[in-house]
Design a protein around this motif. Structure first.
Motif, PDB file in Angstrom:
ATOM      1  N   PHE A   7       9.446 -72.621  91.282  1.00 37.50           N
ATOM      2  CA  PHE A   7       8.335 -71.799  91.927  1.00 37.50           C
ATOM      3  C   PHE A   7       7.739 -70.943  90.963  1.00 37.50           C
ATOM      4  CE2 PHE A   7       7.738 -67.502  93.563  1.00 37.50           C
ATOM      5  CZ  PHE A   7       6.699 -67.801  94.450  1.00 37.50           C
ATOM      6  N   ALA A   8       8.316 -70.372  90.120  1.00 40.65           N
ATOM      7  CA  ALA A   8       7.810 -69.630  89.288  1.00 40.65           C
ATOM      8  C   ALA A   8       6.679 -70.098  88.266  1.00 40.65           C
ATOM      9  CB  ALA A   8       8.708 -68.927  88.300  1.00 40.65           C
ATOM     10  N   ALA A   9       6.977 -71.518  88.247  1.00 38.80           N
ATOM     11  CA  ALA A   9       5.804 -72.381  87.155  1.00 38.80           C
ATOM     12  C   ALA A   9       4.843 -72.947  87.893  1.00 38.80           C
ATOM     13  CB  ALA A   9       6.690 -73.251  86.609  1.00 38.80           C
ATOM     14  N   GLY A  10       4.867 -72.533  89.389  1.00 41.80           N
ATOM     15  CA  GLY A  10       3.765 -73.212  90.324  1.00 41.80           C
ATOM     16  C   GLY A  10       4.159 -74.556  90.844  1.00 41.80           C
ATOM     17  N   GLN A  36       5.405 -64.378  92.097  1.00 44.41           N
ATOM     18  CA  GLN A  36       5.923 -65.163  90.892  1.00 44.41           C
ATOM     19  C   GLN A  36       6.376 -64.281  89.635  1.00 44.41           C
ATOM     20  OE1 GLN A  36       2.018 -67.797  91.078  1.00 44.41           O
ATOM     21  NE2 GLN A  36       3.647 -69.474  90.092  1.00 44.41           N
ATOM     22  N   ARG A  37       5.504 -63.037  89.528  1.00 51.16           N
ATOM     23  CA  ARG A  37       5.977 -62.329  88.447  1.00 51.16           C
ATOM     24  C   ARG A  37       7.415 -61.764  88.735  1.00 51.16           C
ATOM     25  NH1 ARG A  37       1.735 -57.838  88.504  1.00 51.16           N
ATOM     26  NH2 ARG A  37       0.749 -58.882  90.122  1.00 51.16           N
ATOM     27  N   SER A  56      -2.400 -60.706  84.957  1.00 49.93           N
ATOM     28  CA  SER A  56      -3.668 -61.400  85.252  1.00 49.93           C
ATOM     29  C   SER A  56      -3.585 -62.759  85.990  1.00 49.93           C
ATOM     30  CB  SER A  56      -4.584 -61.258  84.241  1.00 49.93           C
ATOM     31  OG  SER A  56      -4.241 -61.927  83.308  1.00 49.93           O
ATOM     32  N   ARG A  57      -2.398 -63.337  85.575  1.00 48.63           N
ATOM     33  CA  ARG A  57      -2.414 -65.006  85.827  1.00 48.63           C
ATOM     34  C   ARG A  57      -1.675 -64.889  87.048  1.00 48.63           C
ATOM     35  NH1 ARG A  57      -1.449 -68.465  80.900  1.00 48.63           N
ATOM     36  NH2 ARG A  57      -1.372 -70.158  82.815  1.00 48.63           N
TER      37      ARG A  57
END
Length: 220
Positions: A214-217, A145-146, A139-140
């Motif tokens: 990137f995965a952490a934004g 990123q997933r 959902s987030r």
């Protein structure tokens, strides 16, 4: 391997010996069905090698993948529920070996061993937490990123270049991440700009720390 599993941690030698003596190892070619949803739960399983998929059917007859389990993972805790029926279907998605223990034998050990009873409760609680975290991640986090987070879990280092082998067919990876196979392919393509190259089952990561950002934004 049994002793190293969290489920059997601290278990007395005699309990482990009883379980192994009365259980057996099954070799499962790809596609082997171990158990079927709603059938009587007559065995407890642990994966020794390979990968096993747990799934359920919707009211419309569509299959939903609920989990993928590998070396050291236990399956079918449904034997502890009432009535004792498998809540899901278990199927080997790669050539696998599993330890099968008759349900009655496992239940007897749970009743006689405080450690096994405690470990079983903790395992079920961890599974529930993991399912909640997976729903939260879906959902987030955007799909790309997933996929990045999935690749990072396969990495053995925190920075520098890395190469990882995808443990499963991309169809099963997509199901595990809650997306369609074509969506997974597009996500892999988008990750090229973040230093990720996919060649068959091999993934090359130019810089792990960059992918982590990137995965952490934390990317521009």
């Amino acid at each position: 391997m049994v002793r190293s599993s969290p489920l059997f941690e601290g278990l007395a030698s005699r309990h482990v010996a009883d379980l192994l003596r009365k259980g057996g190892v099954r070799r499962c070619p790809r596609g082997t069905v171990l158990f079927i949803e709603n059938e009587p739960a007559d065995c407890f399983f642990m994966v020794l090698e390979g990968w096993v998929k747990l799934s359920r059917l919707t009211a419309e007859g569509d299959e939903i993948t609920l989990g993928l389990f590998s070396r050291g993972d236990s399956l079918a805790e449904a034997i502890l529920q009432q009535p004792e029926r498998y809540a899901m279907t278990g199927q080997a998605v790669e050539p696998s070996r599993v330890l099968a223990i008759p349900a009655q034998i496992f239940l007897e050990q749970v009743s006689s061993s405080r450690e096994l009873c405690r470990n079983t409760m903790l395992l079920m609680a961890r599974r529930l937490l993991a399912a909640q975290q997976q729903l939260e991640q879906i959902s987030r986090h955007p799909t790309v990123q997933r996929v990045a987070l999935f690749l990072l879990r396969l990495c053995r280092c925190q920075r520098g270049a890395a190469t990882v082998e995808l443990p499963l067919d991309k169809t099963f990876i997509a199901a595990r991440l809650g997306m369609q196979p074509e969506t997974l392919s597009r996500a892999f393509a988008k990750l090229r700009q973040h230093g990720v190259e996919v060649n068959g089952d091999r993934v090359s990561i130019e810089e792990v720390a960059r992918l982590q950002a990137f995965a952490a934004g934390r990317h521009n």
